[in-house]
Scaffold this motif. Structure first.
Motif, PDB file in Angstrom:
ATOM      1  N   UNK A  78      16.472  -6.391   1.813  1.00 54.12           N
ATOM      2  CA  UNK A  78      17.680  -5.871   2.447  1.00 54.12           C
ATOM      3  C   UNK A  78      17.349  -5.226   3.768  1.00 54.12           C
ATOM      4  N   UNK A  79      18.043  -4.140   4.094  1.00 55.32           N
ATOM      5  CA  UNK A  79      17.811  -3.480   5.375  1.00 55.32           C
ATOM      6  C   UNK A  79      18.611  -2.193   5.513  1.00 55.32           C
ATOM      7  N   UNK A  80      18.474  -1.586   6.687  1.00 55.53           N
ATOM      8  CA  UNK A  80      19.166  -0.347   7.059  1.00 55.53           C
ATOM      9  C   UNK A  80      20.366  -0.706   7.937  1.00 55.53           C
ATOM     10  N   UNK A  81      21.484  -0.019   7.719  1.00 54.39           N
ATOM     11  CA  UNK A  81      22.701  -0.293   8.493  1.00 54.39           C
ATOM     12  C   UNK A  81      22.452  -0.102   9.983  1.00 54.39           C
ATOM     13  N   UNK A 127      20.741  -5.541   8.981  1.00 53.74           N
ATOM     14  CA  UNK A 127      19.741  -6.548   9.365  1.00 53.74           C
ATOM     15  C   UNK A 127      18.518  -6.449   8.457  1.00 53.74           C
ATOM     16  N   UNK A 128      17.871  -7.578   8.221  1.00 56.80           N
ATOM     17  CA  UNK A 128      16.690  -7.621   7.365  1.00 56.80           C
ATOM     18  C   UNK A 128      15.611  -6.667   7.880  1.00 56.80           C
ATOM     19  N   UNK A 129      15.000  -5.955   6.950  1.00 60.29           N
ATOM     20  CA  UNK A 129      13.918  -5.040   7.312  1.00 60.29           C
ATOM     21  C   UNK A 129      12.568  -5.754   7.234  1.00 60.29           C
ATOM     22  N   UNK A 130      11.502  -5.036   7.574  1.00 57.87           N
ATOM     23  CA  UNK A 130      10.156  -5.627   7.600  1.00 57.87           C
ATOM     24  C   UNK A 130       9.719  -6.096   6.212  1.00 57.87           C
ATOM     25  N   UNK A 165      14.045 -13.465   7.624  1.00 53.02           N
ATOM     26  CA  UNK A 165      13.742 -12.433   8.629  1.00 53.02           C
ATOM     27  C   UNK A 165      14.912 -12.166   9.564  1.00 53.02           C
ATOM     28  N   UNK A 166      15.780 -13.157   9.773  1.00 57.85           N
ATOM     29  CA  UNK A 166      16.936 -12.965  10.665  1.00 57.85           C
ATOM     30  C   UNK A 166      18.226 -12.713   9.884  1.00 57.85           C
ATOM     31  N   UNK A 167      18.110 -12.498   8.583  1.00 59.25           N
ATOM     32  CA  UNK A 167      19.304 -12.233   7.776  1.00 59.25           C
ATOM     33  C   UNK A 167      20.011 -10.966   8.233  1.00 59.25           C
ATOM     34  N   UNK A 201      26.800 -12.879   4.295  1.00 59.10           N
ATOM     35  CA  UNK A 201      25.418 -13.124   4.697  1.00 59.10           C
ATOM     36  C   UNK A 201      25.401 -14.060   5.892  1.00 59.10           C
ATOM     37  N   UNK A 202      24.709 -13.617   6.942  1.00 58.95           N
ATOM     38  CA  UNK A 202      24.447 -14.471   8.099  1.00 58.95           C
ATOM     39  C   UNK A 202      22.943 -14.626   8.234  1.00 58.95           C
ATOM     40  N   UNK A 203      22.536 -15.780   8.734  1.00 59.84           N
ATOM     41  CA  UNK A 203      21.134 -16.033   9.078  1.00 59.84           C
ATOM     42  C   UNK A 203      21.138 -16.704  10.433  1.00 59.84           C
ATOM     43  N   UNK A 204      20.305 -16.228  11.338  1.00 63.24           N
ATOM     44  CA  UNK A 204      20.288 -16.738  12.712  1.00 63.24           C
ATOM     45  C   UNK A 204      21.696 -16.702  13.309  1.00 63.24           C
ATOM     46  N   UNK A 205      22.431 -15.632  13.016  1.00 62.45           N
ATOM     47  CA  UNK A 205      23.807 -15.424  13.494  1.00 62.45           C
ATOM     48  C   UNK A 205      24.791 -16.490  13.029  1.00 62.45           C
ATOM     49  N   UNK A 206      24.427 -17.260  12.020  1.00 64.30           N
ATOM     50  CA  UNK A 206      25.312 -18.282  11.461  1.00 64.30           C
ATOM     51  C   UNK A 206      25.738 -17.857  10.058  1.00 64.30           C
ATOM     52  N   UNK A 207      27.034 -17.944   9.791  1.00 63.81           N
ATOM     53  CA  UNK A 207      27.534 -17.592   8.471  1.00 63.81           C
ATOM     54  C   UNK A 207      26.938 -18.516   7.418  1.00 63.81           C
ATOM     55  N   UNK A 208      26.366 -17.932   6.367  1.00 65.64           N
ATOM     56  CA  UNK A 208      25.776 -18.711   5.259  1.00 65.64           C
ATOM     57  C   UNK A 208      26.541 -18.521   3.962  1.00 65.64           C
ATOM     58  N   UNK A 209      27.130 -17.315   3.789  1.00 64.56           N
ATOM     59  CA  UNK A 209      27.821 -17.033   2.543  1.00 64.56           C
ATOM     60  C   UNK A 209      28.810 -15.900   2.751  1.00 64.56           C
TER      61      UNK A 209
END
Length: 183
Positions: free
Chosen positions: A117-120, A132-135, A145-147, A164-172
């Protein structure tokens, strides 16, 4: 084994966070309070995207349960049909609001892929928090990594969306009807 140890450490740290108060930005605090107001309720949802029915979740009943709520942690199991392996964990941390995905096997042991996951981001609002995805996520799942995960409450308070977006593209995207809590 390394991933299991890291996931276990994450859970221990999460437990420690429940005993510490962290200040959040005004939008993060407002979002957290709105989500907390749903505590103890369950809601049905549906897949919005992809709409072609090819998503593994398509056609399965979706349920979110705002189950565990404290001043610092919300645990929201997300069921897909009979699969009860997923829980969204929203926590107040020193860095801000955090989203983690806790995946478990039926016996309760952590899945090999868990606690990502990540921090807002600072671009988040009172109705929409973007994570955004964290380290840790990038190391665990390099393709992710780009989620960016978004948790959103509609302005009228009728819908909760998990995006959920990946590479700025909607995935879900799944939407949950907050006007009709489940029994």
């Amino acid at each position: 084994m390394k991933r299991y140890l890291i996931a276990s450490l994450c859970l221990l740290l999460l437990a420690a966070c429940t005993r510490t108060q962290y200040p959040l930005s005004k939008p993060q605090q407002a979002f957290y309070q709105s989500m907390s107001s749903l505590c103890g309720k369950s809601f049905s949802g549906k897949v919005i995207f992809p709409a072609d029915g090819k998503d593994p979740f398509a056609g399965a009943p979706l349920t979110m349960i705002v189950q565990t709520c404290s001043d610092t942690v919300l645990r929201i199991p997300f069921w897909v049909g009979e699969d009860k392996s997923r829980t969204w964990v929203i926590s107040k941390t020193a860095e801000g609001l955090q989203l983690k995905h806790d995946h478990r096997h039926e016996d309760g042991t952590p899945d090999e892929v868990t606690m990502y996951g990540g921090i807002a981001s600072t671009a988040s609002t009172e109705q929409e928090q973007r994570f955004p995805a964290d380290a840790y996520t990038a190391e665990l799942l390099p393709a992710a990594a780009t989620n960016e995960w978004t948790l959103a409450l509609s302005p009228d308070g009728r819908t909760f969306s998990y995006i959920l977006k990946r590479d700025n593209q909607l995935r879900f995207r799944a939407d949950f009807d907050l006007t009709k809590p489940l029994e």
